[in-house]
Design an enzyme around this catalytic site. Structure first.
Site, PDB file in Angstrom:
ATOM      1  N   SER A 144       0.834  -1.215   0.000  1.00 27.23           N
ATOM      2  CA  SER A 144       0.000   0.000   0.000  1.00 27.23           C
ATOM      3  C   SER A 144       0.861   1.255   0.000  1.00 27.23           C
ATOM      4  O   SER A 144       1.981   1.255   0.541  1.00 27.23           O
ATOM      5  CB  SER A 144      -0.863  -0.011   1.260  1.00 27.23           C
ATOM      6  OG  SER A 144      -1.424   1.249   1.476  1.00 27.23           O
ATOM      7  N   TYR A 169      -2.010  -0.449  10.087  1.00 27.00           N
ATOM      8  CA  TYR A 169      -2.236  -0.960   8.720  1.00 27.00           C
ATOM      9  C   TYR A 169      -0.943  -0.836   7.906  1.00 27.00           C
ATOM     10  O   TYR A 169      -0.479  -1.801   7.291  1.00 27.00           O
ATOM     11  CB  TYR A 169      -3.370  -0.173   8.067  1.00 27.00           C
ATOM     12  CG  TYR A 169      -3.549  -0.478   6.606  1.00 27.00           C
ATOM     13  CD1 TYR A 169      -3.948  -1.745   6.174  1.00 27.00           C
ATOM     14  CD2 TYR A 169      -3.316   0.502   5.635  1.00 27.00           C
ATOM     15  CE1 TYR A 169      -4.099  -2.025   4.822  1.00 27.00           C
ATOM     16  CE2 TYR A 169      -3.476   0.229   4.286  1.00 27.00           C
ATOM     17  CZ  TYR A 169      -3.865  -1.039   3.883  1.00 27.00           C
ATOM     18  OH  TYR A 169      -4.009  -1.317   2.548  1.00 27.00           O
TER      19      TYR A 169
HETATM   20  N1  LIG Z   1      -8.484  -0.106  -2.357  1.00 31.24           N
HETATM   21  C1  LIG Z   1      -7.387   0.605  -2.096  1.00 31.24           C
HETATM   22  O1  LIG Z   1      -7.389   1.831  -2.237  1.00 31.24           O
HETATM   23  C2  LIG Z   1      -6.120  -0.069  -1.641  1.00 31.24           C
HETATM   24  C3  LIG Z   1      -4.969   0.733  -1.508  1.00 31.24           C
HETATM   25  C4  LIG Z   1      -3.793   0.131  -1.080  1.00 31.24           C
HETATM   26  C5  LIG Z   1      -3.743  -1.214  -0.816  1.00 31.24           C
HETATM   27  N2  LIG Z   1      -4.881  -1.966  -0.943  1.00 31.24           N
HETATM   28  C6  LIG Z   1      -4.779  -3.387  -0.645  1.00 31.24           C
HETATM   29  O2  LIG Z   1      -5.310  -4.118  -1.726  1.00 31.24           O
HETATM   30  C7  LIG Z   1      -5.928  -5.316  -1.254  1.00 31.24           C
HETATM   31  C8  LIG Z   1      -7.359  -5.393  -1.741  1.00 31.24           C
HETATM   32  O3  LIG Z   1      -8.046  -4.240  -1.270  1.00 31.24           O
HETATM   33  P1  LIG Z   1      -9.568  -3.947  -1.588  1.00 31.24           P
HETATM   34  O4  LIG Z   1      -9.713  -2.490  -1.722  1.00 31.24           O
HETATM   35  O5  LIG Z   1     -10.037  -4.861  -2.657  1.00 31.24           O
HETATM   36  O6  LIG Z   1     -10.217  -4.357  -0.179  1.00 31.24           O
HETATM   37  P2  LIG Z   1     -11.489  -5.260   0.151  1.00 31.24           P
HETATM   38  O7  LIG Z   1     -11.696  -5.123   1.614  1.00 31.24           O
HETATM   39  O8  LIG Z   1     -12.614  -4.914  -0.753  1.00 31.24           O
HETATM   40  O9  LIG Z   1     -10.973  -6.716  -0.205  1.00 31.24           O
HETATM   41  C9  LIG Z   1     -10.285  -7.541   0.698  1.00 31.24           C
HETATM   42  C10 LIG Z   1     -11.072  -8.840   0.815  1.00 31.24           C
HETATM   43  O10 LIG Z   1     -10.334  -9.723   1.645  1.00 31.24           O
HETATM   44  C11 LIG Z   1     -11.231 -10.417   2.464  1.00 31.24           C
HETATM   45  N3  LIG Z   1     -10.492 -10.830   3.654  1.00 31.24           N
HETATM   46  C12 LIG Z   1     -10.029 -10.062   4.666  1.00 31.24           C
HETATM   47  N4  LIG Z   1      -9.421 -10.805   5.572  1.00 31.24           N
HETATM   48  C13 LIG Z   1      -9.489 -12.086   5.137  1.00 31.24           C
HETATM   49  C14 LIG Z   1      -9.049 -13.322   5.659  1.00 31.24           C
HETATM   50  N5  LIG Z   1      -8.406 -13.400   6.833  1.00 31.24           N
HETATM   51  N6  LIG Z   1      -9.283 -14.456   4.942  1.00 31.24           N
HETATM   52  C15 LIG Z   1      -9.946 -14.399   3.753  1.00 31.24           C
HETATM   53  N7  LIG Z   1     -10.407 -13.257   3.224  1.00 31.24           N
HETATM   54  C16 LIG Z   1     -10.173 -12.111   3.917  1.00 31.24           C
HETATM   55  C17 LIG Z   1     -12.359  -9.456   2.758  1.00 31.24           C
HETATM   56  O11 LIG Z   1     -13.576 -10.127   3.063  1.00 31.24           O
HETATM   57  C18 LIG Z   1     -12.454  -8.670   1.459  1.00 31.24           C
HETATM   58  O12 LIG Z   1     -13.462  -9.174   0.610  1.00 31.24           O
HETATM   59  C19 LIG Z   1      -5.794  -5.290   0.264  1.00 31.24           C
HETATM   60  O13 LIG Z   1      -4.647  -6.015   0.609  1.00 31.24           O
HETATM   61  C20 LIG Z   1      -5.581  -3.828   0.570  1.00 31.24           C
HETATM   62  O14 LIG Z   1      -4.884  -3.652   1.767  1.00 31.24           O
HETATM   63  C21 LIG Z   1      -6.058  -1.420  -1.365  1.00 31.24           C
END
Ligand SMILES: NC(=O)c1ccc[n+]([C@@H]2O[C@H](COP(=O)([O-])OP(=O)(O)OC[C@H]3O[C@@H](n4cnc5c(N)ncnc54)[C@H](O)[C@@H]3O)[C@@H](O)[C@H]2O)c1
Length: 354
Positions: A144, A169
């Site tokens: 991130s 985080y």
């Molecule tokens: N969206 C953003 O702006 C952004 C920015 C930087 C990093 N990220 C990273 O990208 C990745 C995806 O983000 P996103 O925006 O799609 O988030 P999101 O929350 O929509 O997707 C993450 C998914 O992981 C699942 N999850 C969480 N813990 C879990 C576990 N222990 N076992 C199984 N499933 C689990 C959740 O139910 C969720 O559906 C994450 O790692 C997030 O930290 C996202």
């Protein structure tokens, strides 16, 4: 191309497959790659409205070469069983507890998903080569932009020092990069970390500002603007993120100077926008879709703990190695989001009336 992986016929494991980025990635692979098998795992937690995760999954379940497993990556046995059953060629770890502010309220969730879960996935990658098996050819994972903390130098480069996280985080994401490096070094797992910058778009995350502001505006509630509106974010449209991830998946990293198959890239728009321009653009798009009638009432507040002043991605390495640079304008992306929002919530309202 050196290290090129043809995705045709491959089995891809995506963790967090019902999530915003995971579901879009799965869909893109299922649509565009011949004979691909996508295995998705997600624990469907209720950090935000689960009906959105179900909606995303419903779209994926329409593909016969998609398998969904409801499970927790923090459960070692469960993860092991998935690796044993499906023997993935590429693993894309997107499951995580996301969000900066929530890490103050529920730190345990970050340790469970982002540290224990991440470790379990890497352990299974490690053992995927046992008994001379081909195993995992590439491990790609979400890091991130938050790892940059309060760094002053912009744009943020992957060469910059990122040892001062300002939220749990961010600390877990930086830890992921460190653990991945150790595993790539010890066991030769080719690993690529992706530092995503504020990803937004249709069916996105309701905890993020563009979505939570919309929900408040629809209800006629005022929206809270932190640091008196003096903040900048490098908003990156979901389609650009997916294009980047798919490109990265297809190429294993070159060896570092120390001979480790490891790399980390930024994926961001390389164009930070001010919070106030973002709010104005969002309001404009929502008004033109008939979602709201007028601009929102705003409450200006100080900076929140764990937040950062600005994010701004240096994407030179992405351009150099993949010839790709995200480029969707905020206005274009938010227009797509507003269109989706109108359709999605009008469908829900129709169902509720039925
Ligand atoms: N969206 C953003 O702006 C952004 C920015 C930087 C990093 N990220 C990273 O990208 C990745 C995806 O983000 P996103 O925006 O799609 O988030 P999101 O929350 O929509 O997707 C993450 C998914 O992981 C699942 N999850 C969480 N813990 C879990 C576990 N222990 N076992 C199984 N499933 C689990 C959740 O139910 C969720 O559906 C994450 O790692 C997030 O930290 C996202």
């Amino acid at each position: 191309m050196k290290g090129y992986i043809d995705l045709t016929g491959k089995t891809i494991l995506i963790t967090g497959a019902a999530g915003f980025i995971g579901s879009n990635l799965a869909k893109q692979l299922l649509i565009t790659v011949d004979d691909i098998k996508v295995v998705g795992i997600d624990n469907m937690n209720d950090y935000y409205d689960v009906s959105l995760k179900e909606y995303r999954l419903k779209e994926l379940n329409a593909y016969s070469n998609f398998r969904f497993i409801k499970g927790n990556i923090a459960d070692k046995e469960e993860v092991k069983a998935i690796f044993d059953n499906y023997e993935p060629d590429i693993v894309v770890n997107l499951a995580a507890q996301a969000g900066v502010r929530y890490s103050i309220k529920n730190p345990e969730a970050y340790v469970e998903s982002n540290l224990v879960g991440f470790f379990n996935i890497l352990e299974c990658c490690r053992h995927s080569y046992d008994e001379g098996k081909k195993g995992v050819q590439h491990f790609v994972y979400a890091s991130s932009s938050s790892v940059y903390g309060s760094n002053k130098k912009v744009p943020y480069s992957t060469e910059d020092k990122v040892d001062n996280p300002v939220s749990l985080y961010a600390a877990t994401k930086k830890s992921n990069e460190l653990i991945a490096h150790a595993y790539s070094n010890l066991y030769g797992i080719p690993s690529t970390g992706l530092r995503f910058f504020t990803v937004y778009g249709p069916a996105g995350r309701p905890d993020m500002a563009y979505f939570s502001f919309t929900n408040k505006m629809v209800k006629g509630e005022k929206i809270q603007i932190f640091n008196q509106g003096d903040m900048y974010r490098d908003f990156t449209y979901i389609d650009d993120i997916i294009t980047g991830v798919v490109k990265v998946m297809q190429k294993t990293p070159e060896l570092t100077e120390d001979g480790v198959p490891y790399h980390v890239y930024n994926i961001g728009n390389n164009k930070p926008e001010s919070l106030m321009y973002f709010v104005e653009t969002l309001e404009k798009c929502l008004i033109s879709e008939g979602i709201i009638e007028k601009q929102a009432e705003k409450e200006f507040l100080p900076m929140q703990p764990g937040d950062v002043y600005q994010t701004y991605a240096d994407v030179d390495e992405l351009v150099r190695d993949f010839g790709f640079k995200p480029g969707t304008s905020l206005e274009k992306g938010l227009r797509q989001y507003a269109k989706w929002y109108r359709e999605f919530y009008s469908l829900i309202n129709i169902r509720q009336v039925d």
